[in-house]
Enzyme design. Structure first.
Site, mmCIF file in Angstrom:
data_model
loop_
_atom_site.group_PDB
_atom_site.id
_atom_site.type_symbol
_atom_site.label_atom_id
_atom_site.label_comp_id
_atom_site.label_asym_id
_atom_site.label_seq_id
_atom_site.Cartn_x
_atom_site.Cartn_y
_atom_site.Cartn_z
ATOM 1 N N HIS A 272 -11.578 49.637 51.255
ATOM 2 C CA HIS A 272 -11.149 49.018 50.000
ATOM 3 C C HIS A 272 -11.918 49.611 48.811
ATOM 4 O O HIS A 272 -11.316 50.060 47.827
ATOM 5 C CB HIS A 272 -11.375 47.507 50.090
ATOM 6 N N GLU A 273 -13.235 49.602 48.912
ATOM 7 C CA GLU A 273 -14.048 50.084 47.786
ATOM 8 C C GLU A 273 -13.890 51.592 47.587
ATOM 9 O O GLU A 273 -14.025 52.087 46.464
ATOM 10 C CB GLU A 273 -15.522 49.710 47.992
ATOM 11 N N HIS A 276 -11.163 52.175 45.149
ATOM 12 C CA HIS A 276 -11.671 52.088 43.771
ATOM 13 C C HIS A 276 -12.384 53.380 43.382
ATOM 14 O O HIS A 276 -12.185 53.919 42.289
ATOM 15 C CB HIS A 276 -12.671 50.935 43.654
ATOM 16 N N GLU A 302 -7.325 47.536 41.139
ATOM 17 C CA GLU A 302 -7.143 46.814 42.401
ATOM 18 C C GLU A 302 -5.982 47.401 43.198
ATOM 19 O O GLU A 302 -6.005 47.405 44.435
ATOM 20 C CB GLU A 302 -6.945 45.328 42.144
#
Length: 511
Positions: A272-273, A276, A302
């Site tokens: 997930h990160e 980003h 996001e």
């Protein structure tokens, strides 16, 4: 040097200074969450307040208003790619200046100091499930946030809550969000029930059994980050209480948190990160120190984490590639129960209402956002007293997810956002999920090589598409324009709801 009027060029120099200050603030903020000893909190809060104040001072200096007026009044030049970016940059400069001049510097500094101290208080309060211990510090943050929302809203012609939304997602308003969220609230209960029914009819599978070595989990995470395209010369991975991505330009810092009994939360947190981080690493280098070179808001941000973690890294094609790598990473035999690709995919797409937002599955996740959206609007307006937040939080989780929250640690204390003053951020998660689904649908249609490559652990075709249609655009256009031009359709919930039905109800083989 860019051929533009002298006022505009002077603005570029001022905003380059602001960008450098922002990088310093970002790195100090990362250190605060990851490495800072607790005894340094008070001094760090003063450091961050001073830097935020200095940034505000540069942005609101009288010369900035004069330069903006002069640059905007200059005769229009012939259209070109360069001048289009310059015009977009000037628009972004004006926006930042308008928002900044709405606020007195002492309010900016007080908010920076209060949020730093509140975040430190939150750590112990969360650990001890003690909301009362956080209440004084959080009250100060909320009062300052309300003052900022009121002043910014007055300057921009927005309601206080819309002013907060706009700070995270330029141009987004409650009027945009409410129809989308109303649809989610209406359709997701039946979709969740259907997903649970489909899941219950499947043969039972066994989850991988721990303990799972933390060094092996970390090594696996680093390998996956690099597979996805993370540049290890311009970023790093660490551990924090709440996973996040931060840092500075060309120095992107991301964190996760590990558990010995289950490797999936840390692994998915890293994926997930990394989404980003890839967005930050793909922003246009030519505009690195200018507002137009920054990300296009937190819904787009996001969407980039969720298109990686949820859309592709929980997909059946990716898990077919991932399963043997997991067995190798943890020294498990190829025929070990629960470690094959099908079982792994079942683990990564398991639907079950839970208390913790960051661990929630795709189907039930929006309920967590709906609850927080309703609560923070009520807190900002004063319709909900802060002392009543735990009970109100628990009531909404029960209504939306059917769960009885056992304690504040698993309730209103689980997220860092409100202690950090991030009121107005939560809607970006659900909007980002919708954006991610719409972008995936368009990407796979426009570039058929993406899914076959993902099945080989190759993210290059996907990353190339995102670099062109999202990352490389910076803030040169509003969110909705970027989505429309990338996908050919306005942002809505259709692709997201279709994705959920396809993966969780129909159980399509490549979903």
């Amino acid at each position: 040097m860019r051929a533009m009027n002298t006022a505009y060029l002077a603005l570029e120099r001022h905003f380059a200074r602001i960008a450098s200050l922002q990088d310093a603030i970002g790195l100090l903020g990362w250190d605060k969450e990851v490495m800072m000893p607790s005894g340094a909190a008070e001094r760090r809060s003063e450091n961050l307040a001073m830097l935020e104040g200095l940034r505000h001072e540069i942005l609101t200096a009288p010369i900035m208003a004069d330069l903006l007026d002069q640059a905007e009044a200059a005769p229009a030049r012939a259209a070109s790619a360069e001048t289009d970016w310059q015009r977009a940059n000037l628009t972004a400069m004006r926006r930042q200046h308008t928002r900044a001049t709405a606020l007195p510097q002492d309010l900016v500094e007080a908010h920076a100091q209060a949020t730093t101290l509140c975040e430190i208080t939150w750590r112990d309060a969360r650990q001890n499930s003690d909301f009362k211990a956080l209440l004084p510090a959080l009250t100060e943050v909320l009062n300052l946030t309300r003052a900022i929302a009121a002043a910014t809203g007055e300057a921009c012609g927005l309601s206080p809550y819309d002013a907060l939304l706009d700070s995270f997602d330029p141009g987004t308003r409650q009027a945009d969000i409410d129809p989308l969220f109303t649809r989610l609230r209406a359709e997701l209960p039946a979709l969740t029930a259907a997903a649970l029914e489909t899941q219950a009819a499947l043969p039972a599978t066994r989850a991988p059994q721990g303990p799972f070595s933390l060094p092996r989990q970390e090594a696996l995470g680093r390998e996956l980050m690099q597979r996805m395209g993370f540049d290890t010369t311009r970023g790093r991975l660490d551990v924090s209480l709440h996973p996040f991505c931060g840092g500075a330009t060309h120095d992107v810092r991301l964190t996760t948190r590990y558990r010995e009994d289950d490797f999936i939360p840390a692994m998915m947190g890293i994926l997930h990160e990394t989404g980003h981080a890839l967005y930050e690493m793909g922003l246009p280098d030519a505009w690195i120190s200018q507002p137009v070179g920054q990300s296009g808001g937190m819904t787009l941000h996001e969407s980039q984490s969720l298109i990686m973690e949820m859309q592709f890294c929980r997909s059946a094609p990716f898990t077919r590639w991932l399963a043997p790598r997991l067995r190798a990473a943890f020294g498990v035999a190829d025929n070990a129960p629960g470690w094959d690709a099908q079982a792994l995919h079942r683990q990564l797409t398991h639907v079950e209402p839970g208390f913790i937002r960051v661990d929630a599955d795709e189907v039930t996740y929006p309920a967590h956002i709906l609850a927080r959206y309703e609560l923070e609007k009520a807190l900002v307006s004063g319709d909900l007293a802060l002392k009543d937040l735990p009970a109100a939080f628990n009531e909404r989780i029960h209504t939306l997810l059917g769960l009885r929250v056992p304690d504040d640690r698993q309730g209103c204390l689980q997220d860092i956002h409100w202690p950090a003053g991030l009121f107005g951020y939560f809607p970006c998660y659900a909007l980002g999920a919708m954006t991610a689904a719409q972008l995936r649908q368009a990407a796979c249609t426009q570039e058929p090589a993406i899914l076959p490559a993902i099945e080989q652990g190759d993210f290059a075709p996907l990353l190339g598409w995102l670099r062109t249609h999202v990352h490389g655009r910076g803030s040169s256009a509003p969110l909705r324009q970027i989505v429309l031009e990338a996908t050919g359709a306005p942002l809505d919930a259709d692709a997201y709801l279709t994705h959920l039905r396809t993966r969780y109800v129909d159980r399509a083989p490549n979903a």
